[in-house]
Design a protein around this motif. Sequence first.
Motif, mmCIF file in Angstrom:
data_model
loop_
_atom_site.group_PDB
_atom_site.id
_atom_site.type_symbol
_atom_site.label_atom_id
_atom_site.label_comp_id
_atom_site.label_asym_id
_atom_site.label_seq_id
_atom_site.Cartn_x
_atom_site.Cartn_y
_atom_site.Cartn_z
ATOM 1 N N SER A 544 4.574 -10.117 -4.212
ATOM 2 C CA SER A 544 3.990 -9.935 -2.879
ATOM 3 C C SER A 544 4.659 -10.845 -1.857
ATOM 4 N N ASP A 555 5.649 1.186 8.465
ATOM 5 C CA ASP A 555 4.398 0.674 7.892
ATOM 6 C C ASP A 555 4.012 1.419 6.621
ATOM 7 N N GLU A 556 4.301 2.717 6.570
ATOM 8 C CA GLU A 556 3.889 3.489 5.397
ATOM 9 C C GLU A 556 4.568 2.985 4.124
ATOM 10 N N THR A 557 5.851 2.650 4.241
ATOM 11 C CA THR A 557 6.557 2.114 3.074
ATOM 12 C C THR A 557 5.933 0.783 2.646
ATOM 13 N N ARG A 558 5.632 -0.072 3.613
ATOM 14 C CA ARG A 558 5.018 -1.365 3.289
ATOM 15 C C ARG A 558 3.659 -1.165 2.607
ATOM 16 N N LYS A 559 2.858 -0.243 3.140
ATOM 17 C CA LYS A 559 1.538 0.010 2.546
ATOM 18 C C LYS A 559 1.662 0.576 1.133
ATOM 19 N N ASN A 560 2.662 1.430 0.913
ATOM 20 C CA ASN A 560 2.891 1.967 -0.436
ATOM 21 C C ASN A 560 3.261 0.859 -1.413
ATOM 22 N N GLU A 562 2.364 -2.334 -1.074
ATOM 23 C CA GLU A 562 1.159 -3.152 -1.253
ATOM 24 C C GLU A 562 0.197 -2.498 -2.231
ATOM 25 N N ALA A 563 0.021 -1.176 -2.103
ATOM 26 C CA ALA A 563 -0.867 -0.451 -3.012
ATOM 27 C C ALA A 563 -0.341 -0.506 -4.447
#
Length: 939
Positions: A544, A555-560, A562-563
């Motif tokens: 992390s 942002d979508e790549t970052r959120k993916n 993180e998930a």
Amino acid sequence: MTERKGTAKLDYLRKIEKEIQQKWEEEKMFECDAPVEQSTNKNKYLVTFPYPYMNGRLHLGHTFCLSKCEFAVGYQRLKGKRCLFPFGLHCTGMPIKACADKLKREMECYGNPPQFPDEEEGEEENKPKAGDEIIIKDKSKGKKSKAVAKSGGAKYQWDIMKSLGLQDDEIEKFADAAHWLDYFPPLAVEDLKSMGVKVDWRRSFITTDVNPFYDSFVRWQFVTLKERKKIKFGKRYTIYSPKDGQPCMDHDRQTGEGVGPQEYTLIKMKMVEPYPFKLSELKGKNIFLVAATLRPETMFGQTNCWVRPDMKYIAFDTASGDVFICTRRSARNMSYQGFTKENGVVPQIMELLGQDILGCALSAPLTSYKVIYALPMLTIKEDKGTGVVTSVPSDAPDDIAALRDIKKKQALREKYGIKDDMVLPFEPVPIIEIPGFGILSAPFVCDELKIQSQNDREKLAEAKEKVYLKGFYEGIMLVEGFKGQKVQDVKKPIQKMMVEKGEALIYMEPEKQVISRSSDECVVALCDQWYLDYGDQEWKQQASDVLKQMETFCDETRKNFEATLAWLQDHACSRTYGLGTRLPWDEQWLIESLSDSTIYMAYYSVAHLLQGGVLNGQGPSPLGIKPEQMTRGVWDFIFFKDAPFPKTNIPKESLQKLKQEFEYWYPVDARVSGKDLVPNHLSYYLYNHVAMWPNDSGKWPQAVRANGHLLLNSEKMSKSTGNFLTLSQAISKFSADGMRLALADAGDTVEDANFVEAMADAGILRLYAWLEWVKEMIANQGSLRTGPTDSFNDRVFISEMNAGIIKTEQQYEKMMYKEALKSGFFEFQAAKDKYRELATEGMHRDLVFQFIENQTLLLAPICPHLCEHIWTLLGKPGSLMNASWPVAGPVNEVLIRSSQYLMETAHDLRLRLKAYMQPPKSKVSCSGSQSQLIAVVVD
């Protein structure tokens, strides 16, 4: 696919491309070494792409993704950076070996070349089923042999190889897995070179132990990870292929990528004697209907269980001596999880239909009813769970709807031989209170939505979503022992209690169907295995930390990411079948393909000095180093900053050179990949970098640029439908630059992109027209205006060029190539066209050639061949590949807006003039104001 009438323009562009590619190769244009004198400001750019798998030709999907690397390198070179784009070729894992073995079996069964059995239409009932033994007659040799019938729809490997354009005498060589490694990698290199990629081919390699240097590198990596306690051994649940006899990781799957094991609580409902007639021979044995549930806390509310009358079930012996009844598919899963005496073997006693056990009496754990009964439900599916479903009508909308149906419909009960006392006395039991839904949530929501029967599928789906979500987060238990506790807090304790009492077991199956590359439906198996402990909290936190300092571009790549980091757990890193590197400490195991591909980018930095440009690493080493000299101490010295000089007979200056290359090029400045690799490969990439360089954040990944899949003409690419293009086909059809232009235009986001053939065709015409205009300007430059560049249109054109350079630079920096193409080519060309149209005094020679130079540089990362050719036509010294990004001057926004206003006003006036000049329907005299307006427009 559209037919093209003439190819003269295409042929001309391709001729230029071949000439330029030859020039680059002769000049070793993209070979780049670390400078001898290194400074702290390295001013370098290393971009990498996940090495593609070598079981076929590269296709347009690969090309779209790697084009992002290619465009990035083209731009960063112009910005003055030393750029490196290395390209490896992946052969590790199952697919090649599975295909080779499949081909070998087909030749053994059907002859060489194979004579496959005819499949005549209209005789489905006579065709062999999957798994049946069949006799095959070899028509060419008069021989018979046994084979196993394949599942419907599966292709023969021989036919797949023929679809690649291979002849029979060539195909038989592919029965040896080693031939794949010799055949496809050189074709990949050839195809990529014809695209004009800026790759340093000296650093390319193939994986597996065929390459002794790479094999040594991977062994070093795994010894280091094991020493750092990142690799462990033990029994773990994993997706497993019984046919292959080993875990089936993402890269080994035909379908089901990203699917993991799903845990259920297996509820044991004991059958009460007397048993149904079909089971009477089992009198005296303990028989259980077993149901898989995700909600063990609701078992207090069981009123019955459901089975499907027409579904096939089996009764089988378990290791404990009990008899379980469930579907064959779920029994197969259980046999790999220790439920049966022999691993993978289901000791079937008999096959049953659901109707054979309808009405049987059951003793179920936790429920307040002493006995419940097996009742019919027609909507049970065979692809999930056990085919036996516990019924909790208080908290499950499907159950209350079905229970109400069978209570209301006497005819339904009579049809299946269900007596009234098996149904009518049973009412929902309050076990959970949900705010807003009360103590009987399922009946409440079903009444609220006016659900009439179990066939109201859409309303029931809505009801389930409401009840289950709210129940999990807000539900409060009402039953003794757990009263007042939250549902989410008691799930595990209730499961544990039931398991300890022998009333339930832990059961796993894949979340969704997984089919291996050998066409086997996978199970979840409890396996002894070496695994990377990605669930370790300290390691997870370190990964992390890498993500926090890394650029993800959206942002979508970052959120993916993180998930993924939140849920990621153990990952099996070993297998027994396939190609690869052996585990150094346990050589019965091979390292699987997603585990040997996490830090190989570091190997690129030194590959050219070890392998000398030979893909399999078996040529002479430029430094005279042998693979066996690459000991652990040598690798440590190269890759770890403070490692001591090793005991070795490799000359010190050679080792220093290897270390210097790594220290200069690392870290990876950008890794470009598909978004589907975020949940596996790209997350493992973060984990392993921090594991290998825990105290050296300067070696951690700097950026990951993920993109969506590529559609072809707005449809999914598929060989079976013919909507498919290989890289070589696309270049042949559109030229390298025409294809590259369409790839850039296909899309920038993580949403699916779209390669449009009409756009590629139009791109050929645009590029050809642009080249012809440049040649025309060069030929007629003497007729262009000279002197000061101070007219209104000159100044507007200068400002618009500067604005275009700035905007295009911003898009290239963000790796937004569709936008860069828009501002740096389409809009840039439009500015030139406007200048040509408005400059009534004539275009200025200096501005025309300044425009040509700027346009060439702005387009060069995307269409390098044509731009290199134009650079030469302009008489520029050296290659465009060594040129610099144009420096933008000041932008006068007021001037640009004024020009735009005048353009719009003139356009509006022209439209009005046209309207006024049209003959009126009735004769009307022209007023004075109208005459004045016409005069203004004409003037």
